[in-house]
Design a protein around this motif. Sequence first.
Motif, PDB file in Angstrom:
ATOM      1  N   ALA A 147      37.677   2.954  46.754  1.00 37.67           N
ATOM      2  CA  ALA A 147      37.827   3.940  45.513  1.00 37.67           C
ATOM      3  C   ALA A 147      38.631   3.083  44.284  1.00 37.67           C
ATOM      4  O   ALA A 147      39.181   2.193  44.524  1.00 37.67           O
ATOM      5  CB  ALA A 147      38.309   5.020  45.836  1.00 37.67           C
ATOM      6  N   GLY A 148      38.225   3.288  43.145  1.00 43.64           N
ATOM      7  CA  GLY A 148      38.850   2.707  42.067  1.00 43.64           C
ATOM      8  C   GLY A 148      37.942   1.931  41.138  1.00 43.64           C
ATOM      9  O   GLY A 148      38.258   1.700  39.939  1.00 43.64           O
ATOM     10  N   GLY A 158      25.773   7.163  33.210  1.00 43.26           N
ATOM     11  CA  GLY A 158      25.721   8.430  32.676  1.00 43.26           C
ATOM     12  C   GLY A 158      26.065   9.450  33.585  1.00 43.26           C
ATOM     13  O   GLY A 158      25.556  10.375  33.524  1.00 43.26           O
ATOM     14  N   LEU A 159      27.028   9.036  34.809  1.00 45.72           N
ATOM     15  CA  LEU A 159      27.418  10.127  35.480  1.00 45.72           C
ATOM     16  C   LEU A 159      28.970  10.135  35.648  1.00 45.72           C
ATOM     17  O   LEU A 159      29.650   9.407  34.997  1.00 45.72           O
ATOM     18  CB  LEU A 159      26.943   9.654  36.943  1.00 45.72           C
ATOM     19  N   THR A 160      29.537  11.284  36.398  1.00 45.36           N
ATOM     20  CA  THR A 160      30.799  11.298  36.511  1.00 45.36           C
ATOM     21  C   THR A 160      31.326  10.357  37.389  1.00 45.36           C
ATOM     22  O   THR A 160      30.454   9.817  38.425  1.00 45.36           O
ATOM     23  CB  THR A 160      31.280  12.884  36.924  1.00 45.36           C
ATOM     24  N   PRO A 161      32.512   9.934  37.653  1.00 42.60           N
ATOM     25  CA  PRO A 161      32.928   9.150  38.768  1.00 42.60           C
ATOM     26  C   PRO A 161      32.584   9.615  40.274  1.00 42.60           C
ATOM     27  O   PRO A 161      31.926   8.789  40.890  1.00 42.60           O
ATOM     28  CB  PRO A 161      34.641   9.175  38.809  1.00 42.60           C
ATOM     29  N   ALA A 162      32.710  10.750  40.510  1.00 44.39           N
ATOM     30  CA  ALA A 162      32.235  11.425  41.572  1.00 44.39           C
ATOM     31  C   ALA A 162      31.003  11.184  41.935  1.00 44.39           C
ATOM     32  O   ALA A 162      30.309  11.026  42.826  1.00 44.39           O
ATOM     33  CB  ALA A 162      32.637  12.915  41.863  1.00 44.39           C
ATOM     34  N   GLN A 163      29.945  11.612  40.983  1.00 52.55           N
ATOM     35  CA  GLN A 163      28.486  11.481  40.995  1.00 52.55           C
ATOM     36  C   GLN A 163      27.951   9.955  41.386  1.00 52.55           C
ATOM     37  O   GLN A 163      27.212   9.826  42.028  1.00 52.55           O
ATOM     38  CB  GLN A 163      27.878  11.997  39.715  1.00 52.55           C
ATOM     39  N   ALA A 168      25.580   5.523  44.266  1.00 50.97           N
ATOM     40  CA  ALA A 168      25.673   4.357  44.393  1.00 50.97           C
ATOM     41  C   ALA A 168      25.597   4.011  45.822  1.00 50.97           C
ATOM     42  O   ALA A 168      26.526   3.218  46.519  1.00 50.97           O
ATOM     43  CB  ALA A 168      26.637   3.825  43.688  1.00 50.97           C
ATOM     44  N   ASP A 169      24.364   4.106  46.380  1.00 48.76           N
ATOM     45  CA  ASP A 169      23.971   3.813  47.821  1.00 48.76           C
ATOM     46  C   ASP A 169      22.841   3.259  48.057  1.00 48.76           C
ATOM     47  O   ASP A 169      21.858   3.479  47.045  1.00 48.76           O
ATOM     48  CB  ASP A 169      24.132   5.058  48.501  1.00 48.76           C
TER      49      ASP A 169
END
Length: 297
Positions: A147-148, A158-163, A168-169
């Motif tokens: 994380a970070g 164009g996403l939130t950090p959580a999205q 990103a997989d």
Amino acid sequence: MPKRINKCIELLEQGQPFYASHPSELSYEAGLKDSQTWADMLLMDFEHHPFDTVGLTEYMRGLKDGGPTPSGHLTPTVLSTLPSNAINAEEVRYNAWQARHVLTAGIHGILHTHTRSPESVKAFVQITRYPFQKIKRDVIGEGLRGAGGQRPANEIWGLTPAQYAKAADPWPLNPDGELLLGLKIEDRHCLTSVDQIAAVPGIGFAEWGPGDMGMSFDEPDAHDPPYPEVMNQARDTIKAALDKHGVGFYSSWADDNMTMEERIDYSIDVLGVKMMGAGSREWAEYGRKKTGRTMPV
């Protein structure tokens, strides 16, 4: 509207080849210019050139600000190689920081070099994944990306950090993943384990690296065809393993005795490529027309 963030994954899902070029330079201004490129993918070579992640971050910001692309994607697909190789799992894990840095810049995948074993490929997939991802974790191991690093990558996508962390997989390991991972299976040492290498989940495409493959067989000037028979056999062995496991084949065919059209025809009809280096818009347009592609550039 695009169905995906990663244009090249979208094309692969449609059974279409994609065409790659290289960034003109790594700067914000170059990103603005390249945002409207004819290429589907921009591939940055950090294997042989300075590892400039500051320039890469600025370049990605320029791509985003200059977009969207004519196809409607926020940016073209961007991949990079790394300064380290994937000869063994230890080398991959010791140099995981390189993968973290380029992914944090907002690129869409990595092409790893000198792949020699299935264990090194598993480690490669592992260092690109967040630990909460569970698909095939019993095979790959728990993800090692921390994380970070979601910013500024999430803004480029164009996403939130959580999205972003969820998206990103690696594809096709995760059918909803937006990372495209590739391999250079490029020396004689890999040939005994190429079937096991191609079977590792999480790899979207691979190439046979004729320059390095030639050097490995004591043929330092055999980067382009015609190739000695030992290299033809190596390429066929690698292609057969990729086909068996549904991994796209990346190759060009730089035969000076062929026209541009003949090279493209040979690459698509004979080699069965899904990724091709293209020298010009004309090159890519001919290939797209040949395969009946409908997605805008």
